[in-house]
Design an enzyme around this catalytic site. Structure first.
Site, PDB file in Angstrom:
ATOM      1  N   GLY A 170     -38.394   4.623 -25.679  1.00  0.00           N
ATOM      2  CA  GLY A 170     -37.980   5.120 -24.375  1.00  0.00           C
ATOM      3  C   GLY A 170     -39.082   5.810 -23.596  1.00  0.00           C
ATOM      4  N   PHE A 171     -40.306   5.255 -23.664  1.00  0.00           N
ATOM      5  CA  PHE A 171     -41.431   5.816 -22.905  1.00  0.00           C
ATOM      6  C   PHE A 171     -41.633   7.302 -23.211  1.00  0.00           C
ATOM      7  CE2 PHE A 171     -41.395   2.655 -19.047  1.00  0.00           C
ATOM      8  CZ  PHE A 171     -41.842   1.642 -19.888  1.00  0.00           C
ATOM      9  N   LYS A 177     -46.963  -6.612 -16.898  1.00  0.00           N
ATOM     10  CA  LYS A 177     -46.477  -6.968 -18.231  1.00  0.00           C
ATOM     11  C   LYS A 177     -45.021  -7.398 -18.133  1.00  0.00           C
ATOM     12  CE  LYS A 177     -46.651  -5.503 -23.034  1.00  0.00           C
ATOM     13  NZ  LYS A 177     -47.161  -4.491 -23.967  1.00  0.00           N
ATOM     14  N   ALA A 191     -50.489  -1.782 -25.568  1.00  0.00           N
ATOM     15  CA  ALA A 191     -49.983  -0.436 -25.330  1.00  0.00           C
ATOM     16  C   ALA A 191     -48.918  -0.085 -26.364  1.00  0.00           C
ATOM     17  CB  ALA A 191     -49.400  -0.343 -23.926  1.00  0.00           C
ATOM     18  N   GLY A 192     -48.725   1.205 -26.573  1.00  0.00           N
ATOM     19  CA  GLY A 192     -47.680   1.675 -27.468  1.00  0.00           C
ATOM     20  C   GLY A 192     -48.193   2.400 -28.685  1.00  0.00           C
ATOM     21  N   ASN A 196     -38.402  -0.989 -31.904  1.00  0.00           N
ATOM     22  CA  ASN A 196     -38.531   0.358 -31.367  1.00  0.00           C
ATOM     23  C   ASN A 196     -37.622   0.530 -30.162  1.00  0.00           C
ATOM     24  OD1 ASN A 196     -40.049   1.120 -28.648  1.00  0.00           O
ATOM     25  ND2 ASN A 196     -40.884  -0.866 -29.346  1.00  0.00           N
ATOM     26  N   ASN A 244     -36.194  -0.494 -23.268  1.00  0.00           N
ATOM     27  CA  ASN A 244     -35.716   0.814 -23.720  1.00  0.00           C
ATOM     28  C   ASN A 244     -35.558   1.851 -22.617  1.00  0.00           C
ATOM     29  OD1 ASN A 244     -35.749  -0.109 -26.448  1.00  0.00           O
ATOM     30  ND2 ASN A 244     -37.979   0.154 -26.433  1.00  0.00           N
ATOM     31  N   THR A 245     -35.843   1.474 -21.375  1.00  0.00           N
ATOM     32  CA  THR A 245     -35.576   2.323 -20.223  1.00  0.00           C
ATOM     33  C   THR A 245     -34.496   1.643 -19.395  1.00  0.00           C
ATOM     34  OG1 THR A 245     -37.809   3.265 -20.139  1.00  0.00           O
ATOM     35  CG2 THR A 245     -36.532   3.317 -18.107  1.00  0.00           C
ATOM     36  N   SER A 293     -40.119  -3.135 -20.566  1.00  0.00           N
ATOM     37  CA  SER A 293     -39.592  -2.506 -21.767  1.00  0.00           C
ATOM     38  C   SER A 293     -38.065  -2.557 -21.737  1.00  0.00           C
ATOM     39  CB  SER A 293     -40.041  -1.045 -21.857  1.00  0.00           C
ATOM     40  OG  SER A 293     -39.328  -0.368 -22.882  1.00  0.00           O
ATOM     41  N   ASN A 308     -44.004  -8.542 -23.530  1.00  0.00           N
ATOM     42  CA  ASN A 308     -43.512  -7.310 -24.142  1.00  0.00           C
ATOM     43  C   ASN A 308     -42.600  -7.673 -25.315  1.00  0.00           C
ATOM     44  OD1 ASN A 308     -42.754  -4.535 -24.490  1.00  0.00           O
ATOM     45  ND2 ASN A 308     -42.978  -4.211 -22.290  1.00  0.00           N
TER      46      ASN A 308
END
Length: 370
Positions: free
Chosen positions: A120-121, A225, A68-69, A117, A184-185, A182, A254
């Site tokens: 942030g979704f 994940k 994903a991504g 990266n 980033n959240t 993630s 991840n």
């Protein structure tokens, strides 16, 4: 050859701008008559029985898919299905579209063969993804939908967001991935532990059962994940909770927040690190999870796969399938054919007739030696 010509031009551009140019470009181009056949001619891979995998009730032509991504909004599914991948994930998608973090938020580290990266979704939301996927009449390869929570949703209500994603997207995915890893959240990784994990997975499982009944369908696979930045004790708890909750498998791993050994000037940027620096750690996590679950819970290996050796090491450590992302940015679609050929050669050297025989082989060799 084609990617070698284009890559220098792309790498002179801002990374995120180049990313959108490629994804939007191939997505648009795939709608031109004959474009799909051209992509297949350039990079398609013929299925060979020795590398085919049957897992989760799905058939995979070989073990290598896309993490994903890359295609967050399902804009390029039909094109990416033609470049030699055996499956792919789209997302991470959230119930409501959100802009993500401020730019710049994507950084190349060529000397480390890595990316950082802190996106942030950023995505257009589940409704927009459903609209796009609804236009695809036939999925050429299994499609996973990676789901997450909106930034403004507090953790105590996170389960509602994952439920909403399933409600909107159930009919369009062959499997689903619960992204709780993630970096980033804010506070998302806290959902990997304790009662938060148990409660979230129970809610996701319940919603999957509801959707399967509503659509008169079998329950679809759900994977979790996880992050690479967990201790062995945390991995043990997570594995137990994931098995107990009835999840279908784990994706390991991840991106990482670790920065050891980096040399590039962007090394200090915050966010998740992917690529070559993650190769060893993600394989260690796979090895640990396989041992913890006694090989009974399928694992998809992800993190730092740049060649067939990297992929094969993850398979021998316990991964049934593997995913690429960062290496595809650095190497282009030709990477997939090279991994395919290398995996076949590795099987021959080890005396295996099918890739399934290599899954977890390292553990069996250790047991036999003892």
């Amino acid at each position: 050859m084609l990617y070698r010509v284009v890559k220098p031009l792309l790498f002179r551009m801002d990374p995120e701008r180049a990313h959108h140019l490629i994804v939007d470009g191939v997505g648009t181009a795939s709608r031109i008559p004959g474009a799909g056949a051209l992509l297949s001619a350039l990079w398609g891979i013929s299925e060979t029985p020795d590398l085919s995998v049957d897992l989760f009730g799905l058939h995979f032509a070989h073990p290598v898919g896309l993490a994903a991504g890359l295609d967050k909004n399902a804009k390029a599914v039909q094109a990416l299905s033609r470049i030699g991948l055996s499956f792919m994930e789209v997302g991470t998608v959230t119930p409501v579209g959100q802009p993500g973090n401020e730019r710049p938020r994507l950084f190349r580290l060529p000397s480390d063969q890595a990316l950082i990266n802190r996106m942030g979704f950023n995505n257009e939301g589940a409704d927009r993804m459903a609209e796009r996927l609804g236009q695809i009449r036939h999925r050429r390869i299994p499609l996973g939908i990676n789901i997450g929570k909106n930034k403004v949703t507090p953790n105590e209500r996170a389960a509602d967001d994952y439920r909403r994603c399933l409600q909107k997207l159930y009919r369009y995915g062959d499997f689903f991935v619960v992204n709780i890893s993630s970096p980033n959240t804010p506070d998302l990784r806290a959902l990997q532990h304790g009662d938060e994990l148990t409660g979230l997975l129970a809610a996701v499982r319940d919603e999957m059962n509801v959707q399967a009944e509503l659509h008169g369908d079998a329950v679809k696979p759900i994977l979790v994940k996880i992050a690479p930045d967990n201790t062995d004790e945390q991995l043990a708890y997570m594995a137990e909770a994931i098995v107990r909750s009835g999840m279908s498998g784990i994706i390991a791993t991840n991106t990482t927040i670790d920065r050891q050994g980096l040399t590039h000037r962007h090394a200090g940027e915050t966010g998740g690190l992917s690529g070559r620096p993650l190769t060893r750690r993600s394989t260690e996590v796979i090895r640990t999870l396989y041992a913890l679950t006694k090989g009974k819970l399928p694992i998809i290996g992800s993190g730092g796969i740049f060649d067939a050796r990297d992929a094969y090491e993850k398979i021998r450590a316990g991964a049934s399938l593997v995913e690429v992302y960062t290496a595809l940015i650095y190497e282009g679609p030709g990477l997939l054919g090279r991994i395919h050929r290398g995996l076949r050669e590795a099987l021959r050297q080890d005396g295996f007739s099918r890739i399934s025989e290599a899954v977890g082989a390292d553990h069996r060799e250790v047991s036999q030696a003892q």
